[in-house]
Design a protein around this motif. Sequence first.
Motif, PDB file in Angstrom:
ATOM      1  N   PHE A  91      -4.557  24.845  24.940  1.00 19.77           N
ATOM      2  CA  PHE A  91      -5.438  25.751  24.213  1.00 19.77           C
ATOM      3  C   PHE A  91      -4.674  26.519  23.138  1.00 19.77           C
ATOM      4  CE2 PHE A  91      -8.119  24.626  27.657  1.00 19.77           C
ATOM      5  CZ  PHE A  91      -9.411  24.716  27.144  1.00 19.77           C
ATOM      6  N   PHE A  92      -4.879  26.089  21.904  1.00 20.87           N
ATOM      7  CA  PHE A  92      -4.360  26.763  20.719  1.00 20.87           C
ATOM      8  C   PHE A  92      -5.409  26.574  19.637  1.00 20.87           C
ATOM      9  CE2 PHE A  92      -1.620  26.502  16.771  1.00 20.87           C
ATOM     10  CZ  PHE A  92      -1.466  27.873  16.659  1.00 20.87           C
ATOM     11  N   ASP A 124       6.997   2.813  29.679  1.00 19.09           N
ATOM     12  CA  ASP A 124       5.798   2.324  28.988  1.00 19.09           C
ATOM     13  C   ASP A 124       4.664   3.347  29.003  1.00 19.09           C
ATOM     14  OD1 ASP A 124       4.815   0.348  27.391  1.00 19.09           O
ATOM     15  OD2 ASP A 124       4.256  -1.032  29.004  1.00 19.09           O
ATOM     16  N   THR A 125       5.044   4.623  28.909  1.00 22.19           N
ATOM     17  CA  THR A 125       4.074   5.725  29.015  1.00 22.19           C
ATOM     18  C   THR A 125       4.281   6.708  27.871  1.00 22.19           C
ATOM     19  OG1 THR A 125       4.076   5.508  31.433  1.00 22.19           O
ATOM     20  CG2 THR A 125       3.225   7.571  30.518  1.00 22.19           C
ATOM     21  N   THR A 126       3.190   7.134  27.252  1.00 22.24           N
ATOM     22  CA  THR A 126       3.225   8.090  26.153  1.00 22.24           C
ATOM     23  C   THR A 126       2.575   9.397  26.597  1.00 22.24           C
ATOM     24  OG1 THR A 126       3.085   6.338  24.491  1.00 22.24           O
ATOM     25  CG2 THR A 126       2.480   8.547  23.773  1.00 22.24           C
ATOM     26  N   LEU A 127       3.199  10.515  26.249  1.00 19.68           N
ATOM     27  CA  LEU A 127       2.642  11.843  26.509  1.00 19.68           C
ATOM     28  C   LEU A 127       2.208  12.466  25.189  1.00 19.68           C
ATOM     29  CD1 LEU A 127       2.158  14.389  28.323  1.00 19.68           C
ATOM     30  CD2 LEU A 127       4.515  15.048  27.742  1.00 19.68           C
ATOM     31  N   VAL A 128       0.982  12.999  25.169  1.00 25.66           N
ATOM     32  CA  VAL A 128       0.443  13.649  23.974  1.00 25.66           C
ATOM     33  C   VAL A 128      -0.242  14.942  24.385  1.00 25.66           C
ATOM     34  CG1 VAL A 128      -1.212  13.461  22.075  1.00 25.66           C
ATOM     35  CG2 VAL A 128       0.089  11.455  22.768  1.00 25.66           C
ATOM     36  N   PHE A 129      -0.046  16.002  23.609  1.00 25.45           N
ATOM     37  CA  PHE A 129      -0.819  17.231  23.760  1.00 25.45           C
ATOM     38  C   PHE A 129      -1.968  17.201  22.761  1.00 25.45           C
ATOM     39  CE2 PHE A 129       1.778  20.744  25.995  1.00 25.45           C
ATOM     40  CZ  PHE A 129       2.331  19.830  26.873  1.00 25.45           C
ATOM     41  N   ALA A 130      -3.097  17.835  23.114  1.00 24.25           N
ATOM     42  CA  ALA A 130      -4.261  17.860  22.233  1.00 24.25           C
ATOM     43  C   ALA A 130      -4.881  19.255  22.234  1.00 24.25           C
ATOM     44  CB  ALA A 130      -5.297  16.826  22.680  1.00 24.25           C
ATOM     45  N   SER A 131      -5.172  19.756  21.053  1.00 24.35           N
ATOM     46  CA  SER A 131      -5.791  21.082  20.887  1.00 24.35           C
ATOM     47  C   SER A 131      -6.836  21.008  19.788  1.00 24.35           C
ATOM     48  CB  SER A 131      -4.732  22.135  20.516  1.00 24.35           C
ATOM     49  OG  SER A 131      -3.766  22.286  21.525  1.00 24.35           O
ATOM     50  N   ARG A 132      -7.558  22.103  19.598  1.00 25.00           N
ATOM     51  CA  ARG A 132      -8.565  22.171  18.523  1.00 25.00           C
ATOM     52  C   ARG A 132      -7.989  22.723  17.224  1.00 25.00           C
ATOM     53  NH1 ARG A 132     -13.625  19.897  18.529  1.00 25.00           N
ATOM     54  NH2 ARG A 132     -14.176  19.344  20.664  1.00 25.00           N
ATOM     55  N   ALA A 133      -6.792  23.269  17.256  1.00 22.17           N
ATOM     56  CA  ALA A 133      -6.190  23.810  16.043  1.00 22.17           C
ATOM     57  C   ALA A 133      -5.904  22.687  15.047  1.00 22.17           C
ATOM     58  CB  ALA A 133      -4.888  24.535  16.385  1.00 22.17           C
ATOM     59  N   SER A 134      -5.844  23.045  13.766  1.00 19.69           N
ATOM     60  CA  SER A 134      -5.565  22.073  12.714  1.00 19.69           C
ATOM     61  C   SER A 134      -4.105  21.624  12.777  1.00 19.69           C
ATOM     62  CB  SER A 134      -5.841  22.687  11.345  1.00 19.69           C
ATOM     63  OG  SER A 134      -4.869  23.688  11.057  1.00 19.69           O
ATOM     64  N   GLN A 135      -3.804  20.531  12.110  1.00 16.69           N
ATOM     65  CA  GLN A 135      -2.429  20.039  12.080  1.00 16.69           C
ATOM     66  C   GLN A 135      -1.454  21.026  11.422  1.00 16.69           C
ATOM     67  OE1 GLN A 135      -0.726  17.153  13.405  1.00 16.69           O
ATOM     68  NE2 GLN A 135      -2.513  17.492  14.728  1.00 16.69           N
ATOM     69  N   VAL A 152      -1.912  16.353  18.827  1.00 13.27           N
ATOM     70  CA  VAL A 152      -3.016  15.976  17.949  1.00 13.27           C
ATOM     71  C   VAL A 152      -4.139  17.009  18.001  1.00 13.27           C
ATOM     72  CG1 VAL A 152      -2.495  13.518  18.129  1.00 13.27           C
ATOM     73  CG2 VAL A 152      -4.102  14.564  19.755  1.00 13.27           C
ATOM     74  N   THR A 153      -5.017  16.906  17.006  1.00  4.27           N
ATOM     75  CA  THR A 153      -6.175  17.795  16.893  1.00  4.27           C
ATOM     76  C   THR A 153      -7.417  17.084  17.410  1.00  4.27           C
ATOM     77  OG1 THR A 153      -5.210  18.858  14.943  1.00  4.27           O
ATOM     78  CG2 THR A 153      -7.582  19.140  15.297  1.00  4.27           C
ATOM     79  N   ILE A 154      -8.120  17.708  18.330  1.00  2.00           N
ATOM     80  CA  ILE A 154      -9.380  17.167  18.840  1.00  2.00           C
ATOM     81  C   ILE A 154     -10.470  17.397  17.791  1.00  2.00           C
ATOM     82  CG2 ILE A 154     -11.122  17.353  20.666  1.00  2.00           C
ATOM     83  CD1 ILE A 154      -8.840  18.526  22.440  1.00  2.00           C
ATOM     84  N   THR A 155     -11.248  16.367  17.471  1.00  2.00           N
ATOM     85  CA  THR A 155     -12.275  16.482  16.429  1.00  2.00           C
ATOM     86  C   THR A 155     -13.690  16.206  16.930  1.00  2.00           C
ATOM     87  OG1 THR A 155     -12.111  14.166  15.728  1.00  2.00           O
ATOM     88  CG2 THR A 155     -10.574  15.739  14.712  1.00  2.00           C
ATOM     89  N   ASP A 156     -13.820  15.824  18.214  1.00  2.00           N
ATOM     90  CA  ASP A 156     -15.148  15.453  18.707  1.00  2.00           C
ATOM     91  C   ASP A 156     -15.341  15.971  20.130  1.00  2.00           C
ATOM     92  OD1 ASP A 156     -13.559  13.657  20.166  1.00  2.00           O
ATOM     93  OD2 ASP A 156     -13.972  11.993  18.807  1.00  2.00           O
ATOM     94  N   ASP A 157     -16.014  15.199  20.978  1.00  2.00           N
ATOM     95  CA  ASP A 157     -16.351  15.648  22.336  1.00  2.00           C
ATOM     96  C   ASP A 157     -15.321  15.233  23.381  1.00  2.00           C
ATOM     97  OD1 ASP A 157     -18.731  16.789  21.402  1.00  2.00           O
ATOM     98  OD2 ASP A 157     -19.838  14.906  21.655  1.00  2.00           O
ATOM     99  N   PHE A 158     -14.134  14.841  22.969  1.00  2.00           N
ATOM    100  CA  PHE A 158     -13.138  14.382  23.943  1.00  2.00           C
ATOM    101  C   PHE A 158     -12.914  15.422  25.033  1.00  2.00           C
ATOM    102  CE2 PHE A 158      -8.798  14.375  25.547  1.00  2.00           C
ATOM    103  CZ  PHE A 158      -8.658  13.075  25.984  1.00  2.00           C
ATOM    104  N   ASP A 159     -12.723  16.697  24.639  1.00  2.00           N
ATOM    105  CA  ASP A 159     -12.412  17.721  25.640  1.00  2.00           C
ATOM    106  C   ASP A 159     -13.559  17.940  26.611  1.00  2.00           C
ATOM    107  OD1 ASP A 159     -13.933  18.789  23.592  1.00  2.00           O
ATOM    108  OD2 ASP A 159     -12.656  20.544  23.277  1.00  2.00           O
ATOM    109  N   ALA A 160     -14.796  17.950  26.102  1.00  2.00           N
ATOM    110  CA  ALA A 160     -15.957  18.134  26.975  1.00  2.00           C
ATOM    111  C   ALA A 160     -16.153  16.931  27.895  1.00  2.00           C
ATOM    112  CB  ALA A 160     -17.213  18.362  26.139  1.00  2.00           C
ATOM    113  N   ASP A 161     -15.977  15.745  27.367  1.00  2.00           N
ATOM    114  CA  ASP A 161     -16.207  14.523  28.150  1.00  2.00           C
ATOM    115  C   ASP A 161     -15.164  14.326  29.248  1.00  2.00           C
ATOM    116  OD1 ASP A 161     -18.365  14.055  26.528  1.00  2.00           O
ATOM    117  OD2 ASP A 161     -17.445  12.406  25.408  1.00  2.00           O
TER     118      ASP A 161
END
Length: 260
Positions: A91-92, A124-135, A152-161
């Motif tokens: 959450f940022f 063979d594993t990738t870790l990514v953080f995702a927030s709603r803040a802009s790049q 990365v920046t969330i742009t759709d319903d990924f977080d809700a889904d």
Amino acid sequence: MTSSTETATLQDLPDMQAPPIVSHDAWAAAHAGMLVKEKALTRARDALAAERRRMPWLAVEKDYRFEGPDGSLSLLDLFEGRRQLIVYRAFFEPGVHGWPDHGCIGCSMVADQVSHPAHLNARDTTLVFASRASQPDLARLKARMGWTIPWVTITDDFDADFGVDQWHGHNMFIRDGDRIFRTYFINNRGDEAIGTVWSYLDLTALGRQEEWEDSPAGYPQSRPYKWWNWHDDYVPGAAPDRKWVEVSDAGEAAFREDRE
């Protein structure tokens, strides 16, 4: 915190009920008794991870989009060509405590304890953080806090889904070519110990991918310790370092009684 001229004593904690002070032999006996329980807990944790690897998978049908430093990305792109993906919802964003100078205090602590991603990548594993803040905001935050985690920046319903629109959590995914499956999800107190290579891998569909694990037939597995390397020296597909194999073999032989 005491100053350099002060000495901390238990008198600073007058209500503290300290354990008894005992002899070396009594302490060793107490430690041995505790070790039995710790080993039982370790084996129970291994058994739970084995059960987790047999969880059914859920197909991801929607085309989720994110923004990265170089533009638009799909969920498949986040894998970076690897077989597994872990996405942590941090959450940022406007409305979060700390904005715009900091992210959520709890999410920031999680980011602070993330181990070097090269070791996950080697499995063979990738870790990514995702927030709603802009790049631009994310780049500013990462520079301030010294973080290098892909973010990365969330742009759709990924977080809700995926159950992380109101609260933090880790979602685990695996792919079969272009097909993506959700394999596990953890949040709340399950997140507080996340950060080590092992805590991440134990949550994935393929686990640590080591021979001692109880995994379904055909899962990728290799000898423990041998795949380890310096984080700046992994070469995909390369054989294990020969000298390290010798060193780790000797260590295993010395402690053959119990690998845990």
